[in-house]
Design an enzyme around this catalytic site. Sequence first.
Site, short mmCIF file in Angstrom:
data_model
loop_
_atom_site.label_atom_id
_atom_site.label_comp_id
_atom_site.label_asym_id
_atom_site.label_seq_id
_atom_site.Cartn_x
_atom_site.Cartn_y
_atom_site.Cartn_z
N CYS A 115 82.97 53.24 35.59
CA CYS A 115 83.80 52.71 34.72
C CYS A 115 84.20 53.70 33.47
O CYS A 115 85.22 53.46 32.88
CB CYS A 115 83.54 51.34 33.83
SG CYS A 115 83.63 50.03 35.44
N HIS A 254 87.77 50.50 27.58
CA HIS A 254 87.68 49.91 28.66
C HIS A 254 87.72 48.66 28.90
O HIS A 254 87.14 47.88 27.98
CB HIS A 254 86.34 50.46 29.31
CG HIS A 254 86.14 49.96 30.68
ND1 HIS A 254 86.86 50.16 31.62
CD2 HIS A 254 84.81 49.27 30.93
CE1 HIS A 254 86.37 49.55 32.74
NE2 HIS A 254 85.13 48.80 32.28
N ASN A 284 88.72 43.97 35.34
CA ASN A 284 88.10 45.11 35.06
C ASN A 284 88.56 46.19 36.31
O ASN A 284 88.19 45.99 37.63
CB ASN A 284 86.81 45.05 34.95
CG ASN A 284 85.86 46.38 34.82
OD1 ASN A 284 86.53 47.55 34.81
ND2 ASN A 284 84.59 46.38 34.58
N1 COA Z 1 81.22 30.88 37.47
C1 COA Z 1 80.52 29.97 37.23
N2 COA Z 1 79.14 30.09 36.98
C2 COA Z 1 78.71 31.60 36.95
C3 COA Z 1 79.55 32.57 37.34
C4 COA Z 1 80.93 32.20 37.74
N3 COA Z 1 81.67 33.28 38.23
N4 COA Z 1 78.69 33.74 37.55
C5 COA Z 1 77.47 33.45 36.91
N5 COA Z 1 77.45 32.05 36.68
C6 COA Z 1 76.68 31.21 36.22
C7 COA Z 1 75.04 31.95 36.59
O1 COA Z 1 74.50 31.65 37.77
C8 COA Z 1 74.39 31.17 35.33
O2 COA Z 1 73.92 30.20 35.63
P1 COA Z 1 72.19 29.60 35.43
O3 COA Z 1 72.12 29.83 34.00
O4 COA Z 1 72.19 28.23 35.93
O5 COA Z 1 71.33 30.60 36.05
C9 COA Z 1 75.13 31.21 34.21
O6 COA Z 1 76.55 31.30 34.86
C10 COA Z 1 75.04 32.11 33.16
O7 COA Z 1 75.02 33.54 33.67
P2 COA Z 1 74.97 34.62 32.70
O8 COA Z 1 74.84 35.88 33.47
O9 COA Z 1 73.75 34.51 31.64
O10 COA Z 1 76.33 34.70 31.85
P3 COA Z 1 76.79 35.34 30.68
O11 COA Z 1 76.93 34.71 29.43
O12 COA Z 1 75.92 36.81 30.61
O13 COA Z 1 78.31 36.07 31.73
C11 COA Z 1 78.97 38.08 32.31
C12 COA Z 1 78.04 36.69 32.72
C13 COA Z 1 78.87 38.97 33.82
C14 COA Z 1 80.48 37.64 32.17
C15 COA Z 1 78.40 39.03 31.12
O14 COA Z 1 77.17 39.26 31.35
C16 COA Z 1 79.23 40.21 31.07
O15 COA Z 1 80.46 40.28 30.85
N6 COA Z 1 78.54 41.44 31.28
C17 COA Z 1 79.01 42.43 31.23
C18 COA Z 1 79.62 42.78 32.64
C19 COA Z 1 80.47 44.04 32.53
O16 COA Z 1 81.30 44.26 31.57
N7 COA Z 1 80.30 44.88 33.46
C20 COA Z 1 81.29 45.93 33.73
C21 COA Z 1 80.71 47.04 32.94
S1 COA Z 1 81.67 48.42 33.13
#
Ligand code: COA
Length: 327
Positions: A115, A254, A284
């Site tokens: 990215c 980004h 993204n």
């Molecule tokens: N729909 C519903 N629930 C979902 C889900 C979806 N698409 N994806 C994950 N979950 C659930 C998980 O299983 C978890 O459940 P649990 O608590 O029962 O285990 C819960 O939601 C919380 O997951 P978590 O990973 O803690 O959520 P979060 O608040 O961290 O959000 C992201 C997840 C991925 C959106 C966030 O971490 C993020 O944006 N990270 C950066 C990713 C990024 O930018 N990547 C590219 C960089 S270039």
Amino acid sequence: MIRSRILSAGGYLPADVVSNDELARRYGLDTSDAWIRERSGIGQRHLAAPGETSSAMGTAAARQAMERAGVAAGEIDAVIVATATPDSSFPATAVRIQASLGITRGFAFDVLAACTGFVYALSVADSMIRGGSARCALVIGTETYSRILDWTDRGSCVLFGDGAGAVVLRAEEGEARGGAAQRGILSTHLHADGRHADILHVEGGPGSTGGTGLLRMAGREVFKHAVTKLAAVVDEALAANGLGREDISWLVPHQANIRIIDAMGKKLGLPPERVVVTVDRHANTSAASIPLAMAEAVAAGKFKPGDLVLLEAIGGGLTWGSALARW
Ligand code: COA
């Protein structure tokens, strides 16, 4: 002193627009529009059609950038493509695009920094222009992440989309040496820390003996790194040019997550209308996200001559970086 000026930007998005609800239906995902919007700010993404490649999309984006810049194929002597989803291991996607555009001189190669790829490619192109190896460069970010997503992993597959963006850079003689008032790229700042390679990576690949070839992400870990590393690399860009956050006209981040974007806008004290946001509609698109956002901003007439535009990105590697340009 030679400066690389960003003449214009262009973009391309595949025709298939997929809402969060439609995505959940199509892939049988246990998710909801509300969850995706709340956690990421994403409302929809574009997905490439079968047979639609990174080179085809990159060509379309480059064409638009060249038209807007008023630059003909014969003037381009460098094509640098940032992609983690090349058409094939080799030749580089850049040479496919070069040929499609009818460019027959200079050089063409790919850069891989996930990215952060566009910021890396921009930095390489800027160095080569300032060093005299090229006069007029196409810098393209193009991605078909839909082909490397695990459509059973709701934690990652809802966050990405396909698309391409491009800018045209041209060597221009500047007046004052290193003057921050001069138009063009003022500085770029690149970082990598391979100790964190596994928190965002593709499992296996053409040179591996195993693996699914699919993206794996520890979302929460990536999020933590993003907030601190992006803040640091933005400060680094300002300090390197003796500028303050009040000097920034536009932030083009980004487009991974609206929460990260909002945190950066707040850090810089920028009103929301000075932050270019596409993540709601594009999701993204990895290396394509910044040039696609720039293309939208150009189409909307946002950037005015003299505006200071700050780019920042983080991605798999981990890699991260920033670039500061006077429009
Ligand atoms: N729909 C519903 N629930 C979902 C889900 C979806 N698409 N994806 C994950 N979950 C659930 C998980 O299983 C978890 O459940 P649990 O608590 O029962 O285990 C819960 O939601 C919380 O997951 P978590 O990973 O803690 O959520 P979060 O608040 O961290 O959000 C992201 C997840 C991925 C959106 C966030 O971490 C993020 O944006 N990270 C950066 C990713 C990024 O930018 N990547 C590219 C960089 S270039």
